[in-house]
Design a protein around this motif. Structure first.
Motif, PDB file in Angstrom:
ATOM      1  N   ASN A   1       0.830  -1.211   0.000  1.00 18.76           N
ATOM      2  CA  ASN A   1       0.000   0.000   0.000  1.00 18.76           C
ATOM      3  C   ASN A   1       0.862   1.257   0.000  1.00 18.76           C
ATOM      4  OD1 ASN A   1      -2.439  -1.378  -0.016  1.00 18.76           O
ATOM      5  ND2 ASN A   1      -2.641  -1.382   2.210  1.00 18.76           N
ATOM      6  N   MET A   2       1.895   1.278   0.827  1.00 16.82           N
ATOM      7  CA  MET A   2       2.771   2.449   0.885  1.00 16.82           C
ATOM      8  C   MET A   2       3.510   2.655  -0.436  1.00 16.82           C
ATOM      9  SD  MET A   2       4.304   2.097   4.764  1.00 16.82           S
ATOM     10  CE  MET A   2       5.563   3.357   4.528  1.00 16.82           C
ATOM     11  N   THR A   3       3.948   1.563  -1.033  1.00 24.35           N
ATOM     12  CA  THR A   3       4.673   1.658  -2.294  1.00 24.35           C
ATOM     13  C   THR A   3       3.762   2.138  -3.414  1.00 24.35           C
ATOM     14  OG1 THR A   3       6.136  -0.147  -1.611  1.00 24.35           O
ATOM     15  CG2 THR A   3       6.055   0.359  -3.956  1.00 24.35           C
ATOM     16  N   ALA A   4       2.576   1.554  -3.504  1.00 27.23           N
ATOM     17  CA  ALA A   4       1.628   1.960  -4.543  1.00 27.23           C
ATOM     18  C   ALA A   4       1.203   3.412  -4.363  1.00 27.23           C
ATOM     19  CB  ALA A   4       0.413   1.042  -4.520  1.00 27.23           C
ATOM     20  N   GLU A   5       0.959   3.820  -3.135  1.00 31.24           N
ATOM     21  CA  GLU A   5       0.561   5.203  -2.864  1.00 31.24           C
ATOM     22  C   GLU A   5       1.645   6.176  -3.329  1.00 31.24           C
ATOM     23  OE1 GLU A   5      -1.007   8.012   0.847  1.00 31.24           O
ATOM     24  OE2 GLU A   5       0.132   6.180   1.264  1.00 31.24           O
ATOM     25  N   TRP A   6       2.905   5.813  -3.086  1.00 34.68           N
ATOM     26  CA  TRP A   6       4.007   6.691  -3.489  1.00 34.68           C
ATOM     27  C   TRP A   6       4.012   6.867  -5.008  1.00 34.68           C
ATOM     28  CZ3 TRP A   6       8.158   7.825  -6.366  1.00 34.68           C
ATOM     29  CH2 TRP A   6       9.077   8.753  -5.884  1.00 34.68           C
ATOM     30  N   TYR A   7       3.943   5.760  -5.754  1.00 39.50           N
ATOM     31  CA  TYR A   7       4.015   5.850  -7.216  1.00 39.50           C
ATOM     32  C   TYR A   7       2.777   6.516  -7.814  1.00 39.50           C
ATOM     33  CZ  TYR A   7       8.275   3.068  -7.438  1.00 39.50           C
ATOM     34  OH  TYR A   7       9.577   2.632  -7.311  1.00 39.50           O
ATOM     35  N   LEU A   8       1.609   6.252  -7.241  1.00 37.74           N
ATOM     36  CA  LEU A   8       0.404   6.908  -7.736  1.00 37.74           C
ATOM     37  C   LEU A   8       0.476   8.416  -7.542  1.00 37.74           C
ATOM     38  CD1 LEU A   8      -2.308   4.370  -6.512  1.00 37.74           C
ATOM     39  CD2 LEU A   8      -1.937   5.068  -8.892  1.00 37.74           C
ATOM     40  N   THR A   9       0.987   8.831  -6.382  1.00 42.46           N
ATOM     41  CA  THR A   9       1.138  10.262  -6.111  1.00 42.46           C
ATOM     42  C   THR A   9       2.176  10.869  -7.041  1.00 42.46           C
ATOM     43  OG1 THR A   9       0.575   9.897  -3.782  1.00 42.46           O
ATOM     44  CG2 THR A   9       1.669  11.976  -4.340  1.00 42.46           C
ATOM     45  N   TRP A  10       3.276  10.173  -7.226  1.00 34.46           N
ATOM     46  CA  TRP A  10       4.334  10.646  -8.123  1.00 34.46           C
ATOM     47  C   TRP A  10       3.824  10.777  -9.556  1.00 34.46           C
ATOM     48  CZ3 TRP A  10       7.273   7.197 -11.579  1.00 34.46           C
ATOM     49  CH2 TRP A  10       8.323   7.848 -12.236  1.00 34.46           C
TER      50      TRP A  10
END
Length: 354
Positions: A324-333
């Motif tokens: 979840n943390m990894t996906a959130e980072w890339y989606l935000t980026w």
């Protein structure tokens, strides 16, 4: 527990600071108030995080090669670090088949040059040498490898890491009394497959998925049934910092090796990871047939009882939280880049509680 007082105003040298792990470590230590020194070839094309967080404005950067002993010596003797984290490496399994000699020289000589430079250093210092979980002779066991298990490798990358660990032990044992007299403490650390925002390295699962998502392409997947000890990058980095603190302030954990891996529930196969990101990013994937570009082990796990007992460390994040943390980072980026710095700091605060 980590506190700002442990690293505040301390000089910290990070080799490989422009890479994926190095960029996250820089951000953590900047938040802890350290004076940061970087040593790198400055090839940061694989770390979007380094560019986004503007580390170049907050770190004194040395451009050099860890295979050059005099460059390392000059940096250490000039900056006089209290802590050293050695992350510089050739870290890609695929590249190790293309450039095996470079892989061996960087991964072995980088560690040995740092130790030799410290042999002539006169200030108290704690040094953490980062190798890899791939240093173990992989027998495809279902249980985790311990620090006392046999080392070995069936490909250039893993063999280079095993050779680095053997070389580290041999050199440290040869000069242990000298290092103890100077209060120079050294240990190596072995982590699993780290994930998290900012990694754009080639032939890595999540970076490949993200790059396909950005290009609206289908993802090609190899070895869907292979399992790995997946963990968010912040979990092992917290372990490295705890070890460095213990060595420096309590003289514990010195001249030893430590595993930093996830709990057994986070050891899942490649298909599990791909299915998660396929749903999260709304992308399609296909499994490559007869993929034999390079051989990879299908099963690998770490036993981290030593770190839990001696350092009071254990992974905080489970596999769902890591993803979840990894996906959130890339989606935000990908969609709201202006918010990525704040999100990065939020994730650091969440796991480090500082």
């Amino acid at each position: 527990m980590l506190e700002k007082s442990h690293f505040k105003n301390k000089t910290v040298l990070i080799t490989g600071n422009t890479g994926f792990k190095g960029s996250w470590l820089c951000e953590i230590l900047n938040k802890l108030g350290a004076n940061l020194i970087g040593f790198s070839t400055c090839k940061y094309r694989n770390s979007e995080l380094y560019s986004i967080l503007s580390h170049k404005k907050r770190i004194k950067q040395y451009i050099g090669d860890v295979r050059d002993l005099e460059s390392i010596k000059n940096c250490i003797n000039t900056e006089k670090p209290d802590f050293i984290f050695h992350l510089a490496a050739q870290a890609l399994v695929g590249d190790s088949f293309v450039n095996p000699l470079e892989t061996f020289t960087i991964n072995i000589m980088g560690c040995l040059n740092l130790i030799c430079a410290l042999k002539d250093y006169s200030k108290e210092c704690s040094c953490v040498l980062v190798t890899s979980d791939k240093c173990y002779k992989n027998n495809e066991w279902v249980y985790g490898y311990r620090e006392i298990d046999n080392l070995g490798g069936f490909d250039p990358y893993s063999a280079s890491k095993a050779a680095a660990e053997v070389s580290i032990t041999g050199l440290i044992e040869s000069y242990k009394d000298l290092f103890a007299e100077k209060s120079i403490k050294i240990s190596s650390v072995r982590a699993g497959n780290v994930i998290g925002g900012g990694d754009l390295s080639k032939n890595r699962l999540i970076p490949d998925i993200v790059k396909s998502w950005l290009l609206n392409n289908e993802v090609n997947i190899r070895n869907p049934n292979s399992t790995r000890p997946w963990q968010h990058v912040l979990d092992p980095l917290r372990g490295y910092l705890l070890l460095a603190k213990k060595m420096y302030y309590e003289n514990k954990g010195c001249y030893s090796s430590f595993n930093f891996g996830p709990n057994l529930s986070s050891i899942v196969d490649v298909k599990f990871i791909v299915d998660y990101f396929s749903s999260k990013l709304n992308i399609k994937y296909c499994i490559e047939k007869n993929f034999d570009e390079f051989k990879e082990s299908s099963l690998l796990a770490l036993n981290c009882d030593k770190a839990k007992t001696e350092l009071s460390w254990e992974p905080i994040l489970n596999i769902s939280e890591c993803l979840n943390m990894t996906a959130e980072w890339y989606l935000t980026w990908g969609k709201e880049k202006a918010k990525i710095v704040d999100l990065t700091l939020e994730q650091i605060n969440l796991i480090l509680e500082i």
